[in-house]
Structures are given as structure tokens and as C-alpha cells.
Design a protein around this motif. Structure first.
Motif, PDB file in Angstrom:
ATOM      1  N   GLU A  58       0.838  -1.147   0.097  1.00 47.50           N
ATOM      2  CA  GLU A  58       0.147  -0.229  -0.073  1.00 47.50           C
ATOM      3  C   GLU A  58       0.968   1.118  -0.112  1.00 47.50           C
ATOM      4  O   GLU A  58       1.984   1.130   0.510  1.00 47.50           O
ATOM      5  N   SER A  87      -3.196   3.653  -2.913  1.00 49.73           N
ATOM      6  CA  SER A  87      -2.927   2.693  -4.069  1.00 49.73           C
ATOM      7  C   SER A  87      -2.528   1.287  -3.439  1.00 49.73           C
ATOM      8  O   SER A  87      -1.803   1.120  -2.266  1.00 49.73           O
ATOM      9  N   CYS A  88      -2.744   0.346  -3.822  1.00 46.73           N
ATOM     10  CA  CYS A  88      -2.296  -1.267  -3.543  1.00 46.73           C
ATOM     11  C   CYS A  88      -1.591  -1.719  -4.868  1.00 46.73           C
ATOM     12  O   CYS A  88      -2.421  -2.249  -5.706  1.00 46.73           O
ATOM     13  N   ALA A  89      -0.549  -1.832  -4.891  1.00 47.66           N
ATOM     14  CA  ALA A  89       0.129  -2.589  -5.976  1.00 47.66           C
ATOM     15  C   ALA A  89       0.555  -4.083  -5.318  1.00 47.66           C
ATOM     16  O   ALA A  89       0.809  -4.572  -4.356  1.00 47.66           O
ATOM     17  N   ARG A  94     -10.153  -0.766  -9.628  1.00 45.38           N
ATOM     18  CA  ARG A  94      -8.905  -1.401  -9.912  1.00 45.38           C
ATOM     19  C   ARG A  94      -8.670  -1.317 -11.273  1.00 45.38           C
ATOM     20  O   ARG A  94      -9.195  -1.014 -12.330  1.00 45.38           O
ATOM     21  N   LYS A 131      -2.536  -2.558 -14.462  1.00 43.22           N
ATOM     22  CA  LYS A 131      -1.323  -2.073 -13.727  1.00 43.22           C
ATOM     23  C   LYS A 131      -1.321  -2.813 -12.240  1.00 43.22           C
ATOM     24  O   LYS A 131      -0.505  -2.529 -11.378  1.00 43.22           O
ATOM     25  N   THR A 186      -3.180  -2.901  -9.676  1.00 46.23           N
ATOM     26  CA  THR A 186      -3.184  -2.042  -8.756  1.00 46.23           C
ATOM     27  C   THR A 186      -4.724  -1.804  -8.447  1.00 46.23           C
ATOM     28  O   THR A 186      -5.801  -1.723  -9.222  1.00 46.23           O
ATOM     29  N   TYR A 230      -7.289   0.989  -5.915  1.00 48.21           N
ATOM     30  CA  TYR A 230      -7.136   2.436  -5.483  1.00 48.21           C
ATOM     31  C   TYR A 230      -8.224   2.451  -4.446  1.00 48.21           C
ATOM     32  O   TYR A 230      -9.511   1.816  -4.706  1.00 48.21           O
TER      33      TYR A 230
END
Length: 124
Positions: free
Chosen positions: A6, A21-23, A73, A77, A79, A81
Motif C-alpha cells: 500500500e 494505492s495497493c500494488a 482497480r 497495472k 493496482t 485504489y
């Protein structure tokens, strides 16, 4: 297995906005239902919002954030959000991203994969 990181937390005044954001690692991010939870000291980790796998066509929110928070989402990417608007002091918490093997889930037990959390602090 998926690893989650995060970012985007910080200190903001009441009424302000933040975007978390969460990658995610891995090549099959789209298969996971994704969620955001939050926790304050001495309290249970609380479900905030979730988005369904793949298209993200289904979302759930707790009542206290409806109309203020938006989960989305981007599978290209890897990711997910969390756009947080009109923030209130009671939104102050450590926010966690989580991944579920289910299409969508609203309880902690539905999420085997968790990030380390990002702190959100809203001043009055």
C-alpha cells in the motif's frame, strides 16, 4: 500467492482527500477480489470496501463511507485504489489492502493475503 504494497497515506485536514494505492505482484491480479480494511489501536480490523475480481463490476461499502470513498482497480497495472474524499477525523486509521480468492468478500476471513498497511490521519 500475491504480495501487496500500500501507499498514499498521510496527514490531511478534515474535508480533504487522499488516494490510496495497493500494488500487487504476480500475473493474475485480475482473478482476486480486492478489499480495503482499516484498524485503530485497540479495535478490531474493520471492513471498509471491496471490489469484485476481473471487471470490478460489483462493489460494497460500509455505510459510514458511502458517497465519500470509491474503490477501483486497474488490472493492467496490478493496482487497486481507494479514493477518499470529504475525510473525517473518524476515518483516521491504518488502512490495509487485501486480496481474496473469492469473487468478492466483506469479511476478514475471506482474505488470505494482506499488505503491511498505510497510515491515514485526519486532523480536525
Amino acid at each position: 500467492q500475491v504480495q501487496l504494497v500500500e501507499s498514499g497515506g498521510g496527514l490531511v485536514q478534515a474535508g480533504g482527500s487522499l488516494r490510496l494505492s495497493c500494488a500487487a505482484s504476480g500475473r493474475t491480479f485480475g482473478r482476486y477480489g480486492m478489499g480495503w480494511f482499516r484498524q485503530t489501536p485497540g479495535k478490531e480490523r474493520e471492513f471498509v470496501t471491496a471490489i469484485s475480481s476481473w471487471s470490478g463490476s460489483t462493489t460494497y461499502y460500509i455505510d459510514s463511507v458511502k458517497g465519500r470513498f470509491t474503490i477501483s482497480r486497474d488490472n493492467a497495472k496490478n493496482t487497486v485504489y481507494l479514493q477518499m474524499n470529504s475525510l473525517k477525523p473518524e476515518d483516521t486509521a491504518l488502512y490495509y489492502c487485501a486480496a481474496s480468492l473469492l469473487t468478492i468478500a466483506t469479511i476478514k476471513n475471506g482474505y488470505p493475503y494482506w499488505g503491511q498497511g498505510t497510515q491515514v490521519t485526519v486532523s480536525s
